[in-house]
Structure formats: C-alpha cells, structure tokens
Design an enzyme around this catalytic site. Structure first.
Site, PDB file in Angstrom:
ATOM      1  N   LYS A 116      -4.952   0.465   6.339  1.00  0.00           N
ATOM      2  CA  LYS A 116      -4.662   0.565   4.719  1.00  0.00           C
ATOM      3  C   LYS A 116      -3.392   0.594   4.238  1.00  0.00           C
ATOM      4  O   LYS A 116      -3.088   0.339   3.163  1.00  0.00           O
ATOM      5  CB  LYS A 116      -5.223   2.017   4.406  1.00  0.00           C
ATOM      6  CG  LYS A 116      -6.863   2.032   4.512  1.00  0.00           C
ATOM      7  CD  LYS A 116      -7.585   3.566   4.408  1.00  0.00           C
ATOM      8  CE  LYS A 116      -8.933   3.423   4.183  1.00  0.00           C
ATOM      9  NZ  LYS A 116      -9.693   2.934   5.344  1.00  0.00           N
ATOM     10  N   GLU A 200      -1.679   9.330  -0.754  1.00  0.00           N
ATOM     11  CA  GLU A 200      -1.999   8.569  -1.992  1.00  0.00           C
ATOM     12  C   GLU A 200      -2.476   9.392  -3.167  1.00  0.00           C
ATOM     13  O   GLU A 200      -2.981  10.595  -2.757  1.00  0.00           O
ATOM     14  CB  GLU A 200      -3.222   7.526  -1.559  1.00  0.00           C
ATOM     15  CG  GLU A 200      -3.465   6.514  -2.610  1.00  0.00           C
ATOM     16  CD  GLU A 200      -4.520   5.454  -2.007  1.00  0.00           C
ATOM     17  OE1 GLU A 200      -4.111   4.515  -1.888  1.00  0.00           O
ATOM     18  OE2 GLU A 200      -5.638   5.789  -2.042  1.00  0.00           O
ATOM     19  N   ARG A 293     -16.292  -7.710   5.701  1.00  0.00           N
ATOM     20  CA  ARG A 293     -17.636  -7.855   6.433  1.00  0.00           C
ATOM     21  C   ARG A 293     -18.696  -8.048   4.983  1.00  0.00           C
ATOM     22  O   ARG A 293     -18.239  -7.761   4.157  1.00  0.00           O
ATOM     23  CB  ARG A 293     -17.911  -6.820   7.274  1.00  0.00           C
ATOM     24  CG  ARG A 293     -17.914  -5.363   6.543  1.00  0.00           C
ATOM     25  CD  ARG A 293     -18.270  -4.155   7.566  1.00  0.00           C
ATOM     26  NE  ARG A 293     -17.831  -3.120   7.013  1.00  0.00           N
ATOM     27  CZ  ARG A 293     -18.470  -2.320   5.855  1.00  0.00           C
ATOM     28  NH1 ARG A 293     -19.467  -2.977   5.219  1.00  0.00           N
ATOM     29  NH2 ARG A 293     -17.875  -1.303   5.668  1.00  0.00           N
TER      30      ARG A 293
END
Length: 445
Positions: A116, A200, A293
């Site tokens: 990430k 974050e 995906r």
C-alpha cells in the site's frame, strides 16, 4: 482465444468463470478441496482435480498442487478468480515461467500495487490524489506517533501488505495509536508475513467509491464506470451499486480519468479496480488501493455496461481486441448487488451449516451468482459468501423495488443468513435516499 482453462478458485466465482468459458467453447478444469467435493462448480467443469484438504493453505493456496493440476490436465491458462492466489505476484510469475497464460495483470503490476505504501507513492507520482499519510513504513510506535501528529488525529493504521478490509484500525489519540499499532503490526506479520504499517488520515464520514478498469491487449487502459461500496461491516463490503448516487457527471469524469492514470502508471493489463475514498462534503476523493484482479462486485458493472468482464479478461489474456468499442462505452440503468453470506443478520458472525432450503428468486432484472445449492454444506474453512443477488432497473428506484422483491423471494435455511439485514436496509431511509456513507451499518445497529 484460449482453448483450455484451469479455474484456481471455488464457489460462486468458479461457477461464474466456468459459465463464460463454456459459452466461449473453452474447456474448463476445476480444482477443489476435500471439503468442496459436492459443490456445484466441481460438477460444472469439464474436469475436476482435488488439490488437497480443507485448509486453504494446503489446497486453494497450494501453488505447487495447482500447477501440477494444470500440467496433468494440459490446460493453456489459469484464471485465479479473487482471493487465494489471485494477487500473488510470485504465483503469477511461476505460472508464466511454466509456459501458461495468466488471466490477470502482469506480475510487476501486482507487486507494485500489493504494497500500500509503494502504491500510494506511485499514484501520487502519476497525479492521482492520495490521502495525507506516510511515504515509508512507520518503523516503530514513535514513528507512528510522529506521523499521526503531522497528519492530525484521527488516523487509520493499516497493514501495508493487507487487503480486503483486513489489517486496519482507527486511532483517535496517542494512547489508542500505541495499542492499535501493535495489534495491526502483529496481525500483519501473522496474516501477510509482512509487519509494515502505514499511517493515513482517517475520514469519519466518507464514501467508498471504486472504478472498474480494463487493460486491453493493445496497451490502452479504459474505465467502465464507478461502483458505490459504502455499505460495509468491519471494513468489508455487503452491498455495491452502479452508478454511485453520490457521483455527479463532473466528478465521474475526474474519477475515471484518475483511474485510467493509475492503470497506465503500472502498465496495467486485464481487469482491475481502483478504490477511492470520497469526502461527500468537499467532493474530494483519494486513492485507497488498487485490486489487481476481478472484484466480487463486478456484476453490477456488467449489467450497467452490457459487458462480460470475464470474457474481456480472457480476450485480453489471449491478445485479442475487446468485444466492445472502448470509445463508445455508454452506461444504462442502475444495478445493485447484495452479498448473501452465511452469517447472522445482527452481529454478522459466521454461521456455517448444511443447506436445507435453497430457493433462488427469479424475475425481470434479477440475477443470482451462487456457489451453493440444496444439500450442500457451507463449511467454516472459507469466506462466508454463499451467493450474490444482483438486480437491475432502468433507474435506482426500480432497482431497489426489484431488490426488495428478490430478497423476499430468496429462501435459505440451514446456515445462518443475512437476508433479513438486506430487507431492513432496503427500507432504510438513509439508504433509499442515496445519501449514505460507510457508517450506515453501525447506525442501523
């Protein structure tokens, strides 16, 4: 076009891939664990191979067993579905090294988006908006505290290698950050083998909006609209709809352009999703992660755009042009997906069991992608998803009306089931208005 395909997954997504492959005349091979021997996808494939016991580490995540099954059955390609090995770059590389076609994005794109922090940094460099956060892992609690002081509380503490809503916690002050940092780090090490932690900014009122992208064989990246995914429990989705009731035409163009830039930044091929957080007050959105995906919720995009995304995956992997005009993508109508899980409708705790009653709803605009049938068993070894109930209407009001009728007509007995929750949600004033956010489920409870 690929002529033979091994589906390295189970349940509803395995059936979904097999259905399109059969329509295209592609020979299919299913792999299954000992616990899944009686599930419909095993019968529906042209051939099926048992790859191990119930424990997914010994079956669906057992790369050696799956590759052995591919070789023994002589398939050309492997479709990983979602979960399990679908975002495992090493497995994708091994598939390609063995001369097989990987039906998904390239291993380098999977690697780039799998971390990430790395993904955030790449997206920022590409001009995609990212939320304030750390550009390097928070090495210890002191580093996490310093980052949080700079960003401002509350903050989200996230496993850098996590996904699917796993490995995340909110810290509202220094004391809670100390506690959550240690918990997330330990969880990440145990689940992902990587204890890296990202700090974050946390947005107390936010909407979860994502964009479906498709990397074509000719190198172009196209966006097929957005999906609203804000109905969640434990940071995991329960309901998705397209288009988002929170996205204006102007905001939609900004979303789609950012998603295309995100895909282009990593040379993306095949199907993927760019997930974002939307501040409904300011109209600002921020990159959250890219899922390399096919998503669980892909059917709502299929219904609104009239595109079979599994077919497009297979075409892209085969080096073929898409079966639609990328320059003339026009959405129509509204679709909603409800994830029918084997869990109680109040606390959402898993409740596996033998399926004693299974009656799927029918009618105009109703689609059911299911993994189970009467007499099969929902075991405790895998995700609780039993089926996806997808409805389509000319507008959101009609889609909601059809969803209400379909939920009422869906009969499941044996395992616990969350259908009563959906009946409640579809009458909830906040949801019906379209003016909801990721806190809607907690407010209902």
């Amino acid at each position: 076009m690929i002529q033979s395909l091994l589906v390295a997954n189970r349940g509803e997504i395995a059936r979904r891939v097999i259905r399109t492959a059969r329509r295209l005349g592609i020979r299919t091979v299913a792999v299954y664990s000992e616990a899944d021997v009686d599930l419909p996808f095993v019968r529906e494939a042209d051939e099926a191979v048992c790859v191990g016991p119930a424990n997914p580490a010994q079956s669906y995540r057992n790369a050696e067993a799956i590759l052995a099954a591919a070789k023994s059955t002589g398939v050309e390609a492997i479709h990983p579905g979602y979960g399990f090995l679908s975002e495992n770059a090493d497995f994708a590389r091994t598939v390609e090294a063995n001369g097989l076609i990987w039906v998904g994005p390239g291993p380098d794109a999977i690697s780039a988006m799998g971390d990430k922090i790395n993904a955030r940094n790449l997206m920022a460099a590409a001009g995609v908006p990212v939320a304030p956060g750390t550009t390097d892992p928070a090495a210890d609690v002191d580093a996490a505290l310093a980052a949080a002081e700079s960003i401002g509380f509350p903050v989200m503490v996230k496993a850098a290698a996590g996904g699917g809503g796993m490995g995340m916690a909110v810290a509202t002050d220094a004391d809670s950050l100390r506690t959550e940092y240690d918990k997330v780090r330990a969880f990440a090490e145990r689940m992902f083998g990587d204890g890296s932690v990202l700090i974050e900014r946390y947005f107390p009122r936010v909407r979860h909006v994502e964009v479906q992208i498709l990397g074509l064989a000719d190198g172009r990246v196209v966006a097929l609209g957005e999906r609203e995914c804000s109905v969640q429990r434990r940071n995991q989705k329960l309901v998705e709809e397209s288009p988002s009731p929170a996205v204006s035409p102007e905001l939609r163009q900004r979303f789609l352009a950012a998603a295309v830039r995100a895909g282009e930044a990593v040379g993306y091929r095949n199907a993927g999703t760019v997930e974002c957080l939307l501040d409904p007050g300011s109209g600002e959105f921020f990159f959250l992660e890219m899922n390399t995906r096919l998503q669980v919720e892909h059917p709502v995009t299929e219904l609104v755009y009239g595109v079979d995304l599994v077919e497009e995956q297979l075409r892209a992997a085969s080096g073929l042009a898409p079966n639609f005009d990328p320059d003339a993508l026009v959405p129509s109508g509204h679709a909603i997906e409800l994830r029918v899980n084997a869990e109680d409708p109040k606390r959402f705790l898993p409740g596996p069991g033998v399926v004693k009653t299974w009656v799927e709803p029918t009618g105009e605009g109703v689609r059911v992608d299911s993994g189970y049938a009467m007499g099969t068993t929902v075991t405790p070894f895998y995700d609780s998803l039993m089926a996806k109930l997808i409805v389509y209407g000319v507008d959101r009001a009609e889609a909601i009306a059809r969803a209400r009728a379909a939920v009422a007509g869906f009969e499941v007995a044996g395992p616990k089931c969350n259908l009563p929750f959906f009946a409640e949600l579809l009458e909830n004033e906040e949801f019906v208005s379209g003016n909801y956010d990721t806190g809607i489920v907690s407010r209902m409870r």
